[in-house]
Design a protein around this motif. Structure first.
Motif, PDB file in Angstrom:
ATOM      1  N   LEU A 110       0.908  -1.294   0.158  1.00  9.21           N
ATOM      2  CA  LEU A 110       0.089   0.071  -0.191  1.00  9.21           C
ATOM      3  C   LEU A 110       0.888   1.307   0.042  1.00  9.21           C
ATOM      4  CD1 LEU A 110      -2.836   1.362   0.342  1.00  9.21           C
ATOM      5  CD2 LEU A 110      -2.515   1.117   2.872  1.00  9.21           C
ATOM      6  N   TRP A 111       1.861   1.148   0.912  1.00 10.97           N
ATOM      7  CA  TRP A 111       2.959   2.378   0.843  1.00 10.97           C
ATOM      8  C   TRP A 111       3.366   2.740  -0.247  1.00 10.97           C
ATOM      9  CZ3 TRP A 111       8.198   2.138   0.551  1.00 10.97           C
ATOM     10  CH2 TRP A 111       8.623   3.249   0.650  1.00 10.97           C
ATOM     11  N   LEU A 112       4.134   1.506  -0.953  1.00  6.71           N
ATOM     12  CA  LEU A 112       4.807   1.744  -2.311  1.00  6.71           C
ATOM     13  C   LEU A 112       3.851   2.400  -3.417  1.00  6.71           C
ATOM     14  CD1 LEU A 112       7.459   1.069  -3.709  1.00  6.71           C
ATOM     15  CD2 LEU A 112       6.502  -1.100  -4.422  1.00  6.71           C
ATOM     16  N   LYS A 113       2.654   1.821  -3.391  1.00  6.17           N
ATOM     17  CA  LYS A 113       1.555   2.222  -4.194  1.00  6.17           C
ATOM     18  C   LYS A 113       1.211   3.778  -4.349  1.00  6.17           C
ATOM     19  CE  LYS A 113      -3.147   1.517  -5.940  1.00  6.17           C
ATOM     20  NZ  LYS A 113      -4.386   0.816  -5.943  1.00  6.17           N
ATOM     21  N   SER A 114       0.939   3.968  -2.970  1.00  9.85           N
ATOM     22  CA  SER A 114       0.647   5.490  -2.855  1.00  9.85           C
ATOM     23  C   SER A 114       1.856   6.363  -2.884  1.00  9.85           C
ATOM     24  CB  SER A 114       0.018   5.652  -1.511  1.00  9.85           C
ATOM     25  OG  SER A 114       0.913   5.414  -0.294  1.00  9.85           O
ATOM     26  N   THR A 115       3.207   5.925  -2.582  1.00 12.67           N
ATOM     27  CA  THR A 115       4.519   6.690  -2.655  1.00 12.67           C
ATOM     28  C   THR A 115       4.516   6.948  -4.265  1.00 12.67           C
ATOM     29  OG1 THR A 115       5.227   5.871  -0.941  1.00 12.67           O
ATOM     30  CG2 THR A 115       6.706   6.846  -2.538  1.00 12.67           C
ATOM     31  N   LEU A 116       4.593   5.842  -5.147  1.00 13.32           N
ATOM     32  CA  LEU A 116       4.869   5.951  -6.489  1.00 13.32           C
ATOM     33  C   LEU A 116       3.612   6.796  -7.365  1.00 13.32           C
ATOM     34  CD1 LEU A 116       6.078   2.210  -7.294  1.00 13.32           C
ATOM     35  CD2 LEU A 116       7.495   4.289  -6.944  1.00 13.32           C
ATOM     36  N   ALA A 117       2.686   7.027  -6.821  1.00 13.55           N
ATOM     37  CA  ALA A 117       1.454   7.324  -7.431  1.00 13.55           C
ATOM     38  C   ALA A 117       1.515   8.960  -7.095  1.00 13.55           C
ATOM     39  CB  ALA A 117      -0.078   6.557  -7.464  1.00 13.55           C
ATOM     40  N   GLY A 118       2.233   9.152  -5.797  1.00  8.43           N
ATOM     41  CA  GLY A 118       2.113  10.671  -5.358  1.00  8.43           C
ATOM     42  C   GLY A 118       0.747  11.127  -4.703  1.00  8.43           C
ATOM     43  N   HIS A 119       0.112   9.905  -4.317  1.00  8.77           N
ATOM     44  CA  HIS A 119      -1.434  10.292  -3.507  1.00  8.77           C
ATOM     45  C   HIS A 119      -1.124  11.351  -2.489  1.00  8.77           C
ATOM     46  CE1 HIS A 119      -2.949   6.268  -5.061  1.00  8.77           C
ATOM     47  NE2 HIS A 119      -3.106   7.124  -5.861  1.00  8.77           N
ATOM     48  N   THR A 120      -2.030  12.023  -1.980  1.00  8.81           N
ATOM     49  CA  THR A 120      -2.107  12.778  -0.918  1.00  8.81           C
ATOM     50  C   THR A 120      -3.439  13.031  -0.293  1.00  8.81           C
ATOM     51  OG1 THR A 120      -2.974  14.813  -2.402  1.00  8.81           O
ATOM     52  CG2 THR A 120      -0.364  14.706  -2.107  1.00  8.81           C
ATOM     53  N   THR A 121      -3.559  13.646   0.877  1.00  7.12           N
ATOM     54  CA  THR A 121      -4.687  13.509   1.654  1.00  7.12           C
ATOM     55  C   THR A 121      -5.451  14.788   1.110  1.00  7.12           C
ATOM     56  OG1 THR A 121      -4.064  15.089   3.231  1.00  7.12           O
ATOM     57  CG2 THR A 121      -3.847  12.759   3.753  1.00  7.12           C
ATOM     58  N   ASP A 122      -6.799  14.537   1.084  1.00  5.21           N
ATOM     59  CA  ASP A 122      -7.870  15.570   0.552  1.00  5.21           C
ATOM     60  C   ASP A 122      -8.258  16.825   1.542  1.00  5.21           C
ATOM     61  OD1 ASP A 122      -8.021  13.853  -1.961  1.00  5.21           O
ATOM     62  OD2 ASP A 122      -9.668  12.902  -0.832  1.00  5.21           O
ATOM     63  N   THR A 123      -7.068  17.013   2.102  1.00  2.57           N
ATOM     64  CA  THR A 123      -7.050  18.393   3.031  1.00  2.57           C
ATOM     65  C   THR A 123      -6.597  19.546   2.392  1.00  2.57           C
ATOM     66  OG1 THR A 123      -5.285  17.453   4.349  1.00  2.57           O
ATOM     67  CG2 THR A 123      -7.273  16.825   4.765  1.00  2.57           C
ATOM     68  N   TYR A 124      -6.541  20.600   3.174  1.00  3.83           N
ATOM     69  CA  TYR A 124      -5.734  21.851   2.605  1.00  3.83           C
ATOM     70  C   TYR A 124      -4.436  21.623   2.768  1.00  3.83           C
ATOM     71  CZ  TYR A 124      -4.306  26.661   2.809  1.00  3.83           C
ATOM     72  OH  TYR A 124      -3.920  27.900   2.557  1.00  3.83           O
ATOM     73  N   LEU A 125      -3.653  20.805   3.548  1.00  5.64           N
ATOM     74  CA  LEU A 125      -2.383  20.447   3.740  1.00  5.64           C
ATOM     75  C   LEU A 125      -1.825  19.584   2.627  1.00  5.64           C
ATOM     76  CD1 LEU A 125      -1.763  19.885   7.515  1.00  5.64           C
ATOM     77  CD2 LEU A 125      -1.390  22.043   6.292  1.00  5.64           C
ATOM     78  N   ALA A 126      -2.452  18.736   2.195  1.00  5.85           N
ATOM     79  CA  ALA A 126      -2.271  17.728   1.087  1.00  5.85           C
ATOM     80  C   ALA A 126      -1.093  16.828   1.505  1.00  5.85           C
ATOM     81  CB  ALA A 126      -2.107  18.539  -0.203  1.00  5.85           C
ATOM     82  N   VAL A 127      -1.034  16.384   2.630  1.00  5.76           N
ATOM     83  CA  VAL A 127       0.137  15.439   3.111  1.00  5.76           C
ATOM     84  C   VAL A 127       0.268  14.292   2.223  1.00  5.76           C
ATOM     85  CG1 VAL A 127       1.121  14.264   5.086  1.00  5.76           C
ATOM     86  CG2 VAL A 127      -0.084  16.664   5.332  1.00  5.76           C
TER      87      VAL A 127
END
Length: 170
Positions: A110-127
């Motif tokens: 899960l971490w690798l997929k989100s890292t490679l895809a550049g996923h961020t949270t849907d918030t103002y900070l977009a972490v």
């Protein structure tokens, strides 16, 4: 040598988790003051607190295992040096390892997929979501390593005895 290293990492992360909880309490108190006394709520407290709480949950597991903080029932296996007690401890740790290693494996995916895809949270900070997803595999891997150390201790030092030992076997 390896057992001391894993114990040291678990102890360090346990202390880090305690300080993280202190920080979360401080951040929430700060948010309350800013929101209700100055009517100027922050945009970062909620998300940063959640991230710290997620990391605390997963990183704290290794510390919990090291210090035998899990609920145990010793009605049948009260004597620490019996074969039955060692087998019961081994079974419990084996189940922990099945869970921990499975969660670490899939958490890493899960971490690798989100890292490679550049996923961020849907918030103002977009972490980046990789920050919270990393907590799963890092924490479960540390918990599993600590479980292996405890399994080694069961068969070399003997199972932990809550009545006679304060801090566990070294």
């Amino acid at each position: 040598m390896v057992a001391r290293l894993v114990d040291g990492i678990s102890t360090y992360t346990g202390k880090l988790c305690a300080w993280s909880m202190f920080a979360v309490g401080f951040f929430i108190a700060y948010e309350v003051v800013m929101r209700y006394f100055f009517t100027a709520p922050t945009v970062w407290v909620d998300e940063i607190s959640r991230i710290l709480l997620v990391w605390t949950t997963f990183l704290g597991a290794g510390y919990l295992i090291k210090n035998h903080g899990m609920v145990t029932i010793e009605v049948l296996f009260k004597e620490p040096d019996t074969l039955a007690r060692k087998l019961a401890e081994t079974l419990a740790i084996a189940m922990l390892l099945v869970f921990g290693l499975t969660a670490a494996y899939f958490g890493y995916q899960l971490w690798l997929k989100s890292t490679l895809a550049g996923h961020t949270t849907d918030t103002y900070l977009a972490v980046p979501k990789a920050i919270t997803h990393a907590s799963i595999w890092v924490g479960c891997l540390l918990m599993s390593l600590q479980g292996l150390v405890e399994l080694w201790r069961v068969w070399t030092v003997g199972p932990f005895n809550h009545e006679f030992e304060e801090g566990g076997a070294d």
